[in-house]
Design a protein around this motif. Sequence first.
Motif, PDB file in Angstrom:
ATOM      1  N   SER A  93     -25.773  -7.061  17.639  1.00  0.00           N
ATOM      2  CA  SER A  93     -27.185  -6.705  17.558  1.00  0.00           C
ATOM      3  C   SER A  93     -27.665  -6.252  18.935  1.00  0.00           C
ATOM      4  CB  SER A  93     -28.023  -7.886  17.045  1.00  0.00           C
ATOM      5  OG  SER A  93     -27.973  -8.953  17.950  1.00  0.00           O
ATOM      6  N   ALA A  94     -28.763  -5.526  18.927  1.00  0.00           N
ATOM      7  CA  ALA A  94     -29.327  -5.019  20.177  1.00  0.00           C
ATOM      8  C   ALA A  94     -30.822  -4.803  19.993  1.00  0.00           C
ATOM      9  CB  ALA A  94     -28.661  -3.709  20.582  1.00  0.00           C
ATOM     10  N   VAL A  95     -31.532  -4.834  21.115  1.00  0.00           N
ATOM     11  CA  VAL A  95     -32.951  -4.495  21.138  1.00  0.00           C
ATOM     12  C   VAL A  95     -33.133  -3.463  22.242  1.00  0.00           C
ATOM     13  CG1 VAL A  95     -35.305  -5.316  21.522  1.00  0.00           C
ATOM     14  CG2 VAL A  95     -33.678  -6.758  20.279  1.00  0.00           C
ATOM     15  N   ALA A  96     -33.776  -2.362  21.891  1.00  0.00           N
ATOM     16  CA  ALA A  96     -34.050  -1.296  22.861  1.00  0.00           C
ATOM     17  C   ALA A  96     -35.556  -1.080  22.901  1.00  0.00           C
ATOM     18  CB  ALA A  96     -33.338  -0.009  22.456  1.00  0.00           C
ATOM     19  N   THR A  97     -36.118  -1.048  24.102  1.00  0.00           N
ATOM     20  CA  THR A  97     -37.557  -0.894  24.266  1.00  0.00           C
ATOM     21  C   THR A  97     -37.817   0.219  25.272  1.00  0.00           C
ATOM     22  OG1 THR A  97     -37.840  -3.261  23.869  1.00  0.00           O
ATOM     23  CG2 THR A  97     -39.705  -2.093  24.844  1.00  0.00           C
ATOM     24  N   GLY A  98     -38.706   1.130  24.905  1.00  0.00           N
ATOM     25  CA  GLY A  98     -39.019   2.231  25.808  1.00  0.00           C
ATOM     26  C   GLY A  98     -40.338   2.897  25.467  1.00  0.00           C
ATOM     27  N   TYR A  99     -40.724   3.793  26.324  1.00  0.00           N
ATOM     28  CA  TYR A  99     -41.942   4.569  26.105  1.00  0.00           C
ATOM     29  C   TYR A  99     -41.621   5.855  25.354  1.00  0.00           C
ATOM     30  CZ  TYR A  99     -44.209   1.759  29.765  1.00  0.00           C
ATOM     31  OH  TYR A  99     -44.730   0.742  30.511  1.00  0.00           O
ATOM     32  N   LEU A 100     -42.605   6.333  24.614  1.00  0.00           N
ATOM     33  CA  LEU A 100     -42.520   7.622  23.948  1.00  0.00           C
ATOM     34  C   LEU A 100     -43.840   8.337  24.176  1.00  0.00           C
ATOM     35  CD1 LEU A 100     -40.693   9.310  21.944  1.00  0.00           C
ATOM     36  CD2 LEU A 100     -42.162   8.393  20.155  1.00  0.00           C
ATOM     37  N   LEU A 101     -43.758   9.549  24.704  1.00  0.00           N
ATOM     38  CA  LEU A 101     -44.952  10.365  24.904  1.00  0.00           C
ATOM     39  C   LEU A 101     -44.980  11.440  23.826  1.00  0.00           C
ATOM     40  CD1 LEU A 101     -44.178   9.309  27.849  1.00  0.00           C
ATOM     41  CD2 LEU A 101     -45.573  11.189  28.633  1.00  0.00           C
ATOM     42  N   ILE A 102     -46.144  11.674  23.265  1.00  0.00           N
ATOM     43  CA  ILE A 102     -46.311  12.780  22.340  1.00  0.00           C
ATOM     44  C   ILE A 102     -47.170  13.805  23.071  1.00  0.00           C
ATOM     45  CG2 ILE A 102     -47.141  13.548  20.106  1.00  0.00           C
ATOM     46  CD1 ILE A 102     -46.681  10.672  19.093  1.00  0.00           C
ATOM     47  N   VAL A 103     -46.579  14.971  23.280  1.00  0.00           N
ATOM     48  CA  VAL A 103     -47.223  16.049  24.041  1.00  0.00           C
ATOM     49  C   VAL A 103     -47.520  17.194  23.089  1.00  0.00           C
ATOM     50  CG1 VAL A 103     -46.890  17.671  25.958  1.00  0.00           C
ATOM     51  CG2 VAL A 103     -45.961  15.365  26.113  1.00  0.00           C
ATOM     52  N   MET A 104     -48.631  17.879  23.360  1.00  0.00           N
ATOM     53  CA  MET A 104     -48.993  19.013  22.508  1.00  0.00           C
ATOM     54  C   MET A 104     -49.642  20.113  23.333  1.00  0.00           C
ATOM     55  SD  MET A 104     -52.259  17.276  20.654  1.00  0.00           S
ATOM     56  CE  MET A 104     -53.278  18.710  20.416  1.00  0.00           C
ATOM     57  N   PRO A 105     -49.492  21.365  22.897  1.00  0.00           N
ATOM     58  CA  PRO A 105     -50.186  22.448  23.577  1.00  0.00           C
ATOM     59  C   PRO A 105     -51.687  22.214  23.489  1.00  0.00           C
ATOM     60  CG  PRO A 105     -48.558  23.319  22.046  1.00  0.00           C
ATOM     61  CD  PRO A 105     -48.668  21.848  21.780  1.00  0.00           C
ATOM     62  N   ASP A 106     -52.389  22.581  24.543  1.00  0.00           N
ATOM     63  CA  ASP A 106     -53.839  22.375  24.590  1.00  0.00           C
ATOM     64  C   ASP A 106     -54.483  23.651  25.097  1.00  0.00           C
ATOM     65  OD1 ASP A 106     -56.462  21.624  25.050  1.00  0.00           O
ATOM     66  OD2 ASP A 106     -55.940  19.757  26.075  1.00  0.00           O
ATOM     67  N   SER A 107     -55.108  24.388  24.195  1.00  0.00           N
ATOM     68  CA  SER A 107     -55.705  25.676  24.571  1.00  0.00           C
ATOM     69  C   SER A 107     -56.857  25.513  25.555  1.00  0.00           C
ATOM     70  CB  SER A 107     -56.174  26.436  23.325  1.00  0.00           C
ATOM     71  OG  SER A 107     -57.140  25.668  22.631  1.00  0.00           O
ATOM     72  N   ALA A 108     -57.434  24.319  25.643  1.00  0.00           N
ATOM     73  CA  ALA A 108     -58.528  24.078  26.585  1.00  0.00           C
ATOM     74  C   ALA A 108     -58.016  23.682  27.972  1.00  0.00           C
ATOM     75  CB  ALA A 108     -59.455  22.986  26.048  1.00  0.00           C
ATOM     76  N   ALA A 109     -56.734  23.340  28.063  1.00  0.00           N
ATOM     77  CA  ALA A 109     -56.164  22.932  29.348  1.00  0.00           C
ATOM     78  C   ALA A 109     -55.858  24.166  30.201  1.00  0.00           C
ATOM     79  CB  ALA A 109     -54.888  22.130  29.131  1.00  0.00           C
TER      80      ALA A 109
END
Length: 167
Positions: A93-109
């Motif tokens: 068995s194993a446990v893996a923990t991490g971050y996940l970023l959800i990125v999207m195009p931004d027409s206002a940026a």
Amino acid sequence: MSQKQLLSRLTATEDRLEILNLLAGSAFSSDVASESYWAKMFTDSATFDRGVKIDKGRKEILKIVNAPEQKMAIKAGMTHLAMLPHIKLKGDSAVATGYLLIVMPDSAASHVKLAGKGVSPGFSIYQVTVNNYTLARTLDGWKVIKRIVKPIAAEDARAIIQKAIED
């Protein structure tokens, strides 16, 4: 070092690499709605806790990647960026923990110009989440038996991180 110790270290290294590859593919599979990848990633009885809903069993989990909303988000340019997870191995068995970023195009940026690369449209981080995977070694390799996803601002997100590195 004994042969037994060497074999143990080699097995642990191979296990970590297989888990890293499985989870790296998870981010990509979300960006192309790959039902076949998700079907291979989760066990039949896996659970997926998204905070607002807990999906139980592979068939229910596959509905996430097949949802019309997922396909609309992909068409809009949604991209998942997985950070390297912290992995704890314990036998099969194993446990893996991490971050996940959800990125999207931004027409206002603001558009960004980089010498030699041209101009890139602006992007925004839609969400940063903590992902906690419980995995099991199966006859077909490592599989996810439980996944918990929490927005970084969730009350218990930091506790998941702390448990991952301290226990």
